[in-house]
Design a protein around this motif. Structure first.
Motif, mmCIF file in Angstrom:
data_model
loop_
_atom_site.group_PDB
_atom_site.id
_atom_site.type_symbol
_atom_site.label_atom_id
_atom_site.label_comp_id
_atom_site.label_asym_id
_atom_site.label_seq_id
_atom_site.Cartn_x
_atom_site.Cartn_y
_atom_site.Cartn_z
ATOM 1 N N VAL A 290 0.985 -1.238 0.128
ATOM 2 C CA VAL A 290 0.051 0.240 0.223
ATOM 3 C C VAL A 290 0.692 1.916 0.591
ATOM 4 C CG1 VAL A 290 -1.939 1.550 1.226
ATOM 5 C CG2 VAL A 290 -1.828 -1.357 1.280
ATOM 6 N N VAL A 291 0.655 2.107 -0.715
ATOM 7 C CA VAL A 291 1.421 3.147 -0.421
ATOM 8 C C VAL A 291 0.829 4.348 -0.187
ATOM 9 C CG1 VAL A 291 1.971 5.529 -2.516
ATOM 10 C CG2 VAL A 291 2.176 2.887 -3.213
ATOM 11 N N SER A 292 1.601 5.146 1.296
ATOM 12 C CA SER A 292 0.671 6.007 2.140
ATOM 13 C C SER A 292 1.505 7.012 2.733
ATOM 14 C CB SER A 292 -0.013 5.090 3.491
ATOM 15 O OG SER A 292 1.172 4.443 3.913
ATOM 16 N N ARG A 293 1.515 7.816 3.285
ATOM 17 C CA ARG A 293 1.676 9.277 4.056
ATOM 18 C C ARG A 293 2.442 8.911 5.696
ATOM 19 N NH1 ARG A 293 -1.471 13.237 0.736
ATOM 20 N NH2 ARG A 293 -2.899 12.207 2.143
ATOM 21 N N PHE A 294 0.963 8.357 5.695
ATOM 22 C CA PHE A 294 0.454 7.829 7.170
ATOM 23 C C PHE A 294 0.272 6.454 7.677
ATOM 24 C CE2 PHE A 294 -2.130 11.296 6.146
ATOM 25 C CZ PHE A 294 -3.819 10.596 6.961
ATOM 26 N N PRO A 295 -0.151 5.518 8.680
ATOM 27 C CA PRO A 295 -1.063 4.270 8.894
ATOM 28 C C PRO A 295 -2.193 4.997 8.506
ATOM 29 C CG PRO A 295 0.850 4.688 10.236
ATOM 30 C CD PRO A 295 0.688 6.138 9.864
ATOM 31 N N GLY A 296 -3.145 3.862 8.358
ATOM 32 C CA GLY A 296 -4.225 4.377 7.878
ATOM 33 C C GLY A 296 -4.894 4.822 6.897
ATOM 34 N N ASP A 297 -3.916 5.013 6.403
ATOM 35 C CA ASP A 297 -3.684 6.102 4.586
ATOM 36 C C ASP A 297 -3.260 5.785 3.282
ATOM 37 O OD1 ASP A 297 -3.831 8.552 2.760
ATOM 38 O OD2 ASP A 297 -1.929 8.877 2.595
ATOM 39 N N CYS A 298 -3.982 5.404 2.372
ATOM 40 C CA CYS A 298 -4.176 4.293 1.628
ATOM 41 C C CYS A 298 -3.729 5.662 -0.213
ATOM 42 C CB CYS A 298 -4.933 3.492 1.061
ATOM 43 S SG CYS A 298 -4.781 2.516 -0.212
ATOM 44 N N LEU A 299 -2.933 6.424 -0.332
ATOM 45 C CA LEU A 299 -3.047 6.605 -1.899
ATOM 46 C C LEU A 299 -2.958 5.737 -2.781
ATOM 47 C CD1 LEU A 299 -0.078 8.938 -1.728
ATOM 48 C CD2 LEU A 299 -2.505 9.452 -0.845
ATOM 49 N N GLY A 300 -3.182 4.647 -2.726
ATOM 50 C CA GLY A 300 -2.630 3.436 -4.162
ATOM 51 C C GLY A 300 -2.300 2.272 -3.530
ATOM 52 N N THR A 301 -1.558 1.424 -4.898
ATOM 53 C CA THR A 301 -0.929 0.379 -4.435
ATOM 54 C C THR A 301 0.129 0.004 -5.303
ATOM 55 O OG1 THR A 301 -2.396 -1.243 -5.776
ATOM 56 C CG2 THR A 301 -2.953 -0.273 -3.069
ATOM 57 N N LEU A 302 0.951 -0.318 -5.607
ATOM 58 C CA LEU A 302 2.027 -0.889 -6.082
ATOM 59 C C LEU A 302 2.804 -2.630 -6.188
ATOM 60 C CD1 LEU A 302 3.800 -0.006 -8.238
ATOM 61 C CD2 LEU A 302 6.186 0.625 -6.244
ATOM 62 N N SER A 303 2.651 -3.163 -6.983
ATOM 63 C CA SER A 303 3.101 -4.786 -6.915
ATOM 64 C C SER A 303 3.399 -4.888 -7.833
ATOM 65 C CB SER A 303 1.007 -5.270 -7.586
ATOM 66 O OG SER A 303 0.807 -4.861 -8.855
ATOM 67 N N GLU A 304 3.782 -6.577 -7.927
ATOM 68 C CA GLU A 304 5.674 -6.439 -8.702
ATOM 69 C C GLU A 304 4.732 -6.094 -10.274
ATOM 70 O OE1 GLU A 304 7.372 -10.466 -6.687
ATOM 71 O OE2 GLU A 304 4.869 -10.471 -7.542
ATOM 72 N N ARG A 305 3.172 -6.288 -11.060
ATOM 73 C CA ARG A 305 3.191 -6.180 -12.152
ATOM 74 C C ARG A 305 3.070 -5.160 -12.693
ATOM 75 N NH1 ARG A 305 -2.514 -8.368 -13.576
ATOM 76 N NH2 ARG A 305 -1.292 -10.370 -13.766
ATOM 77 N N ASP A 306 2.577 -3.501 -11.275
ATOM 78 C CA ASP A 306 2.592 -1.823 -11.699
ATOM 79 C C ASP A 306 3.954 -2.282 -11.958
ATOM 80 O OD1 ASP A 306 0.469 -2.291 -11.515
ATOM 81 O OD2 ASP A 306 1.083 -1.758 -9.616
ATOM 82 N N CYS A 307 5.682 -2.846 -11.051
ATOM 83 C CA CYS A 307 6.978 -2.407 -11.427
ATOM 84 C C CYS A 307 7.621 -3.053 -13.360
ATOM 85 C CB CYS A 307 7.757 -3.278 -10.556
ATOM 86 S SG CYS A 307 7.424 -2.403 -9.057
ATOM 87 N N CYS A 308 6.620 -3.763 -13.227
ATOM 88 C CA CYS A 308 7.171 -4.638 -14.506
ATOM 89 C C CYS A 308 6.576 -3.866 -15.274
ATOM 90 C CB CYS A 308 6.859 -6.377 -15.124
ATOM 91 S SG CYS A 308 7.622 -7.320 -13.792
#
Length: 146
Positions: free
Chosen positions: A39-57
């Motif tokens: 999960v991509v976040s600025r602080f605990p409980g936050d969710c700006l987005g996600t990043l997966s292995e597929r996103d990296c590929c």
């Protein structure tokens, strides 16, 4: 089976990274924790987005050798597949199929509380099939009665 029941059998934490981290830093985190999703976040409980292995590929395919040093904010998925802990497993399976994703973020309101992966789904379904097979075997063999 409810999603919350699957989460009870897993490590409860949601691994997160900041938007300013680089892709290569996240890939090292993936390797160190034997995971493929954060999960991509600025602080605990936050969710700006996600990043997966597929996103990296996909980032490497699009940006080439620049991708590993790109910031997570530039390559993260902002259209996050989510469910709640009270959803049933077939609903999550439908989300995975429809969205063509291997991970669904479990939310409690606006806060991420867990992740259900395709591996979790397969594990549960396999356990369910093996249990059903044993019940049928016991029924046919006439065992298990008192």
């Amino acid at each position: 089976m409810l999603v919350c029941q699957i989460l009870k059998a897993k490590a409860p934490e949601v691994v997160s990274v900041t938007p300013s981290q680089t892709m290569v830093e996240v890939l090292r985190l993936f390797r160190e924790n034997n995971i493929g999703f954060v999960v991509v976040s600025r602080f605990p409980g936050d969710c700006l987005g996600t990043l997966s292995e597929r996103d990296c590929c996909n980032a490497v395919a699009e940006y080439g050798t620049e991708a590993p040093l790109m910031r997570v904010a530039e390559i993260m998925n902002r259209s996050v597949a989510t469910c709640s802990g009270q959803d049933f497993l077939p609903s999550v399976m439908a989300i995975m199929t429809e969205r063509r994703t291997r991970h669904v973020l479990v939310m409690d309101g606006r806060a991420p509380v867990g992740v259900v992966s395709i591996g979790d789904v397969v594990k549960h379904r396999l356990e369910e099939l093996m249990s059903n097979e044993q019940v049928l075997y016991d029924y046919i063999a006439g065992t298990g009665y008192h």
